[in-house]
Design a protein around this motif. Structure first.
Motif, PDB file in Angstrom:
ATOM      1  N   ARG A 115       0.826  -1.130   0.089  1.00 15.67           N
ATOM      2  CA  ARG A 115      -0.115  -0.104   0.016  1.00 15.67           C
ATOM      3  C   ARG A 115       0.722   1.340   0.089  1.00 15.67           C
ATOM      4  NH1 ARG A 115      -0.090  -2.106   4.985  1.00 15.67           N
ATOM      5  NH2 ARG A 115       0.513  -0.834   6.777  1.00 15.67           N
ATOM      6  N   GLN A 116       2.051   1.108   0.433  1.00 15.13           N
ATOM      7  CA  GLN A 116       2.822   2.187   0.639  1.00 15.13           C
ATOM      8  C   GLN A 116       3.560   2.603  -0.897  1.00 15.13           C
ATOM      9  OE1 GLN A 116       5.047   0.877   3.977  1.00 15.13           O
ATOM     10  NE2 GLN A 116       4.315   2.413   5.484  1.00 15.13           N
TER      11      GLN A 116
ATOM     12  N   LEU B  38       2.455   1.589  -3.829  1.00 16.44           N
ATOM     13  CA  LEU B  38       1.510   1.744  -5.083  1.00 16.44           C
ATOM     14  C   LEU B  38       1.617   3.088  -5.331  1.00 16.44           C
ATOM     15  CD1 LEU B  38      -1.742  -0.311  -4.064  1.00 16.44           C
ATOM     16  CD2 LEU B  38      -0.014  -0.660  -5.927  1.00 16.44           C
TER      17      LEU B  38
ATOM     18  N   ASN C   3       0.998 -12.299  -1.975  1.00 19.49           N
ATOM     19  CA  ASN C   3      -0.027 -10.949  -1.403  1.00 19.49           C
ATOM     20  C   ASN C   3       0.225 -10.790   0.007  1.00 19.49           C
ATOM     21  OD1 ASN C   3      -0.714 -10.250  -4.200  1.00 19.49           O
ATOM     22  ND2 ASN C   3      -2.464 -11.755  -4.022  1.00 19.49           N
TER      23      ASN C   3
ATOM     24  N   LYS D 169       1.620  -7.354   1.157  1.00 20.63           N
ATOM     25  CA  LYS D 169       0.483  -6.264   1.415  1.00 20.63           C
ATOM     26  C   LYS D 169       0.548  -6.293   3.094  1.00 20.63           C
ATOM     27  CE  LYS D 169      -2.625  -7.141  -2.453  1.00 20.63           C
ATOM     28  NZ  LYS D 169      -4.218  -7.548  -2.827  1.00 20.63           N
TER      29      LYS D 169
ATOM     30  N   PRO E 279      -1.550  -7.343   5.595  1.00 22.98           N
ATOM     31  CA  PRO E 279      -2.779  -6.772   6.167  1.00 22.98           C
ATOM     32  C   PRO E 279      -2.919  -7.415   7.275  1.00 22.98           C
ATOM     33  CG  PRO E 279      -2.944  -8.863   4.655  1.00 22.98           C
ATOM     34  CD  PRO E 279      -1.480  -8.613   4.702  1.00 22.98           C
TER      35      PRO E 279
ATOM     36  N   ASP F  32      -8.488 -10.908   1.467  1.00 27.43           N
ATOM     37  CA  ASP F  32      -7.514 -11.161   0.507  1.00 27.43           C
ATOM     38  C   ASP F  32      -7.473 -12.536  -0.188  1.00 27.43           C
ATOM     39  OD1 ASP F  32      -5.573  -9.432  -1.315  1.00 27.43           O
ATOM     40  OD2 ASP F  32      -4.226 -11.279  -0.435  1.00 27.43           O
TER      41      ASP F  32
ATOM     42  N   ARG G  49      -2.112   1.178  13.147  1.00 28.67           N
ATOM     43  CA  ARG G  49      -3.643   0.745  12.665  1.00 28.67           C
ATOM     44  C   ARG G  49      -4.732   1.526  13.715  1.00 28.67           C
ATOM     45  NH1 ARG G  49      -1.068  -4.131  10.685  1.00 28.67           N
ATOM     46  NH2 ARG G  49      -1.805  -4.516   8.836  1.00 28.67           N
TER      47      ARG G  49
END
Length: 275
Positions: free
Chosen positions: A48-49, A51, A99, A103, A105, A113, A203
């Motif tokens: 996410r960082q 992208l 992933n 990712k 997550p 996901d 988070r």
């Protein structure tokens, strides 16, 4: 091999370095190649960082490519518009693990996901989805060998470094394939570990924001405020939060010298950084 990530843009390296530093996007190591520039994010960064890098490169140059892989799986995403389109290689479980590795997550994100990945993996065996992916890749990268790209898409069961090299060569990016091979061998690790660590909010910050946002919306409704006035209450909170998040994320780049946050490294020459 731990997961590796690279981004390619057709922009010259000096321009990429200057423009990314201006907007605070990164950190990343830059590798000059004949077709443009390869960017290698630090291992500590999550997808996410990262992208924001191909998205920014796409806005500046009209196209960019995001590739991440490990020993068993690979994902290639081409950006020609605000939304990239990708293709995964390797067994479904291997792609799920890849992933999860890139990712990073939370518990809910991992479950979601996995469900999405397992569902979308079915598309790889369907001709119409392969043709759609082929059309997108050739549109974003018109220099690509369409026949070879089609063959690579059909060979979706083969993952890992072999899939990355094959796809990049089919996309007429053999220089990027070479960088991917060298990065996979760890030739860039010394530089990457010296990059500033990307910053991200914990988070629990997000949960606090969600509670405040929902609470504000409920309070506005209970107070009998009409929709437009309720939006006036909630919208500034959202804008302030997004602004703060962006500022925090860009601090490691804007707050550092350009050659510290976005160094140019000679990976393809086999050199080692000097102290």
């Amino acid at each position: 091999m731990s997961a590796r990530t690279l981004i390619w843009t057709p922009m010259p390296t000096a321009e990429v370095q200057r423009r990314l530093h201006e907007v605070g996007v990164g950190p990343s190591a830059l590798v000059p190649v004949p077709t443009g520039t390869v960017l290698l994010p630090p291992p500590s960064s999550a997808l996410r960082q990262n992208l924001v890098i191909p998205d920014t490169a796409r806005k500046l140059a009209g196209a960019s490519l995001l590739v991440y892989w490990n020993d068993d799986a690979a994902v290639v995403v081409a950006f020609g518009s605000a939304f990239g389109r990708g293709w995964s290689f390797g067994a479904s479980d291997a792609v799920v693990r890849l992933n999860a590795e890139v990712k990073r997550p939370g518990a809910v994100g991992r479950v979601f996901d996995r469900l999405v990945t397992v569902y979308t993996q079915r598309w790889r065996a369907q001709e119409k989805h392969r043709q759609a992916a082929l059309a997108h890749l050739v549109k974003v990268l018109p220099q690509a060998d369409e026949e070879q790209v089609a063959q690579r898409l059909a060979d979706w069961e083969t993952g890992g470094p072999r899939a990355v090299t094959g796809m990049l060569e089919a996309l007429a990016l053999p220089d990027v394939a070479k960088v991917a091979d060298l990065a996979g061998e760890g030739r860039a690790d010394l530089w990457l570990h010296q990059l500033p660590a990307p910053r991200a909010l914990p988070r629990w910050y997000r949960w606090v924001f969600a509670v405040v946002l929902v609470g504000s919306a409920i309070a506005a409704v209970q107070a009998g405020l009409p929709g437009p006035l309720a939006a006036v209450v909630v919208l500034p909170l959202t804008i302030a939060w997004v602004t703060y998040v962006v500022r925090v994320a860009r601090q490691p780049v804007k707050g550092k010298p350009i050659n510290t946050a976005l160094p140019v490294i000679p990976v393809t020459q086999g050199s080692a950084p000097t102290e």
